[in-house]
Scaffold this motif. Structure first.
Motif, PDB file in Angstrom:
ATOM      1  N   ILE A  96      10.271   0.974 -26.684  1.00 16.49           N
ATOM      2  CA  ILE A  96      11.502   1.319 -25.949  1.00 16.49           C
ATOM      3  C   ILE A  96      12.071   2.636 -26.460  1.00 16.49           C
ATOM      4  N   ASP A  97      12.144   2.792 -27.765  1.00 11.55           N
ATOM      5  CA  ASP A  97      12.690   4.034 -28.322  1.00 11.55           C
ATOM      6  C   ASP A  97      11.859   5.246 -27.913  1.00 11.55           C
ATOM      7  N   ASN A  98      10.542   5.115 -27.949  1.00 12.74           N
ATOM      8  CA  ASN A  98       9.685   6.244 -27.564  1.00 12.74           C
ATOM      9  C   ASN A  98       9.842   6.580 -26.080  1.00 12.74           C
ATOM     10  N   ASP A  99       9.961   5.559 -25.237  1.00 13.13           N
ATOM     11  CA  ASP A  99      10.212   5.810 -23.814  1.00 13.13           C
ATOM     12  C   ASP A  99      11.545   6.527 -23.621  1.00 13.13           C
ATOM     13  N   HIS A 100      12.576   6.037 -24.292  1.00 14.39           N
ATOM     14  CA  HIS A 100      13.897   6.664 -24.174  1.00 14.39           C
ATOM     15  C   HIS A 100      13.862   8.111 -24.651  1.00 14.39           C
ATOM     16  N   LYS A 101      13.161   8.370 -25.740  1.00 16.66           N
ATOM     17  CA  LYS A 101      13.048   9.743 -26.252  1.00 16.66           C
ATOM     18  C   LYS A 101      12.393  10.657 -25.219  1.00 16.66           C
ATOM     19  N   LEU A 102      11.353  10.160 -24.560  1.00 14.88           N
ATOM     20  CA  LEU A 102      10.672  10.972 -23.547  1.00 14.88           C
ATOM     21  C   LEU A 102      11.600  11.243 -22.355  1.00 14.88           C
ATOM     22  N   ILE A 103      12.306  10.237 -21.908  1.00 17.41           N
ATOM     23  CA  ILE A 103      13.234  10.406 -20.789  1.00 17.41           C
ATOM     24  C   ILE A 103      14.334  11.402 -21.156  1.00 17.41           C
ATOM     25  N   ILE A 104      14.855  11.284 -22.359  1.00 17.24           N
ATOM     26  CA  ILE A 104      15.884  12.220 -22.828  1.00 17.24           C
ATOM     27  C   ILE A 104      15.333  13.638 -22.909  1.00 17.24           C
ATOM     28  N   SER A 105      14.096  13.775 -23.350  1.00 10.25           N
ATOM     29  CA  SER A 105      13.454  15.089 -23.415  1.00 10.25           C
ATOM     30  C   SER A 105      13.343  15.712 -22.024  1.00 10.25           C
ATOM     31  N   LYS A 106      12.967  14.906 -21.034  1.00 10.12           N
ATOM     32  CA  LYS A 106      12.869  15.410 -19.658  1.00 10.12           C
ATOM     33  C   LYS A 106      14.252  15.793 -19.124  1.00 10.12           C
ATOM     34  N   ALA A 107      15.258  15.011 -19.476  1.00 10.70           N
ATOM     35  CA  ALA A 107      16.624  15.341 -19.057  1.00 10.70           C
ATOM     36  C   ALA A 107      17.064  16.659 -19.685  1.00 10.70           C
ATOM     37  N   GLN A 108      16.684  16.881 -20.936  1.00 12.67           N
ATOM     38  CA  GLN A 108      17.041  18.134 -21.603  1.00 12.67           C
ATOM     39  C   GLN A 108      16.339  19.320 -20.950  1.00 12.67           C
ATOM     40  N   GLU A 109      15.099  19.114 -20.507  1.00 10.45           N
ATOM     41  CA  GLU A 109      14.397  20.183 -19.790  1.00 10.45           C
ATOM     42  C   GLU A 109      15.174  20.589 -18.537  1.00 10.45           C
ATOM     43  N   LEU A 110      15.712  19.595 -17.825  1.00  8.25           N
ATOM     44  CA  LEU A 110      16.514  19.896 -16.637  1.00  8.25           C
ATOM     45  C   LEU A 110      17.793  20.629 -17.031  1.00  8.25           C
ATOM     46  N   ALA A 111      18.452  20.165 -18.082  1.00  7.55           N
ATOM     47  CA  ALA A 111      19.691  20.815 -18.537  1.00  7.55           C
ATOM     48  C   ALA A 111      19.416  22.256 -18.955  1.00  7.55           C
ATOM     49  N   ASP A 112      18.305  22.476 -19.646  1.00  3.84           N
ATOM     50  CA  ASP A 112      17.931  23.839 -20.057  1.00  3.84           C
ATOM     51  C   ASP A 112      17.677  24.715 -18.832  1.00  3.84           C
ATOM     52  N   ALA A 113      16.963  24.158 -17.864  1.00  8.84           N
ATOM     53  CA  ALA A 113      16.686  24.912 -16.631  1.00  8.84           C
ATOM     54  C   ALA A 113      17.991  25.250 -15.909  1.00  8.84           C
ATOM     55  N   MET A 114      18.923  24.297 -15.899  1.00  9.57           N
ATOM     56  CA  MET A 114      20.219  24.552 -15.260  1.00  9.57           C
ATOM     57  C   MET A 114      20.942  25.705 -15.948  1.00  9.57           C
ATOM     58  N   SER A 115      20.923  25.721 -17.274  1.00  6.47           N
ATOM     59  CA  SER A 115      21.639  26.770 -18.004  1.00  6.47           C
ATOM     60  C   SER A 115      20.998  28.143 -17.792  1.00  6.47           C
ATOM     61  N   GLN A 116      19.733  28.146 -17.391  1.00 11.39           N
ATOM     62  CA  GLN A 116      19.031  29.411 -17.115  1.00 11.39           C
ATOM     63  C   GLN A 116      19.043  29.747 -15.622  1.00 11.39           C
ATOM     64  N   GLY A 117      19.786  28.943 -14.842  1.00 12.03           N
ATOM     65  CA  GLY A 117      19.849  29.180 -13.409  1.00 12.03           C
ATOM     66  C   GLY A 117      18.600  28.736 -12.669  1.00 12.03           C
ATOM     67  N   LYS A 118      17.788  27.871 -13.302  1.00 14.40           N
ATOM     68  CA  LYS A 118      16.524  27.428 -12.703  1.00 14.40           C
ATOM     69  C   LYS A 118      16.522  25.930 -12.407  1.00 14.40           C
ATOM     70  N   GLY A 119      17.697  25.326 -12.362  1.00 15.25           N
ATOM     71  CA  GLY A 119      17.799  23.886 -12.161  1.00 15.25           C
ATOM     72  C   GLY A 119      17.221  23.423 -10.840  1.00 15.25           C
ATOM     73  N   LYS A 120      17.398  24.237  -9.800  1.00 17.46           N
ATOM     74  CA  LYS A 120      16.894  23.857  -8.480  1.00 17.46           C
ATOM     75  C   LYS A 120      15.375  23.741  -8.484  1.00 17.46           C
ATOM     76  N   GLY A 121      14.710  24.550  -9.281  1.00 22.63           N
ATOM     77  CA  GLY A 121      13.252  24.489  -9.376  1.00 22.63           C
ATOM     78  C   GLY A 121      12.765  23.324 -10.216  1.00 22.63           C
ATOM     79  N   GLN A 122      13.548  22.927 -11.177  1.00 22.33           N
ATOM     80  CA  GLN A 122      13.166  21.867 -12.102  1.00 22.33           C
ATOM     81  C   GLN A 122      13.485  20.472 -11.573  1.00 22.33           C
ATOM     82  N   ILE A 123      14.428  20.363 -10.659  1.00 21.70           N
ATOM     83  CA  ILE A 123      14.907  19.048 -10.247  1.00 21.70           C
ATOM     84  C   ILE A 123      13.813  18.190  -9.609  1.00 21.70           C
ATOM     85  N   VAL A 124      12.951  18.779  -8.816  1.00 20.80           N
ATOM     86  CA  VAL A 124      11.904  17.993  -8.153  1.00 20.80           C
ATOM     87  C   VAL A 124      10.972  17.388  -9.195  1.00 20.80           C
TER      88      VAL A 124
END
Length: 137
Positions: free
Chosen positions: A17-45
């Motif tokens: 469970i912890d490893n799954d949660h870590k992976l999901i959180i990592s993917k969420a952070q990738e989206l947040a990073d993309a958003m901060s770089q103005g690339k969120g629309k490309g990352q959301i899909v």
């Protein structure tokens, strides 16, 4: 900007469970990073597609663990999982209609930062206490 970070408050002490949660959180952070770089629309899909597939498997595995441990509130937990999956599906339909909408990016970020993180900290940690307690017997 939302920062997704693994903390001890999210820890269940169940490695899978912890490893799954870590992976999901990592993917969420990738989206947040993309958003901060103005690339969120490309990352959301990509992020949404990952979540739609991954959480279904993750939730099913959690529910099997709950059944085996005879967790008394399993039906409520399942309802929460179904809610999250339904929200992802609704958002996916919105994105299919308008893949460049900033509102959709913000909505996915809100769903992860609000519902998912809260679910881990409150519900999953409580379930894990029950499962871990049963495993000691």
């Amino acid at each position: 900007m939302q920062v997704y970070k693994w903390t001890d408050s999210l820890k269940t002490n169940i490695d899978k469970i912890d490893n799954d949660h870590k992976l999901i959180i990592s993917k969420a952070q990738e989206l947040a990073d993309a958003m901060s770089q103005g690339k969120g629309k490309g990352q959301i899909v990509e992020t949404l597609g990952f979540l739609q597939k991954y959480v279904k498997t993750h939730f099913a595995e959690e529910e099997i663990m709950q059944q085996k441990a005879k967790f008394s509130d399993i039906e409520m937990h399942k309802k929460n999982h179904t809610y999250f999956i339904n929200e992802l599906d609704k958002l996916s339909a919105k994105i299919a209609q308008d893949p460049t909408s900033t509102v959709n990016v913000i909505e996915l970020n809100r769903l992860i930062s609000g519902w998912f993180m809260n679910h881990i900290q409150k519900m999953d940690v409580e379930v894990a206490k029950h499962i871990n307690g049963n495993n000691k017997n």
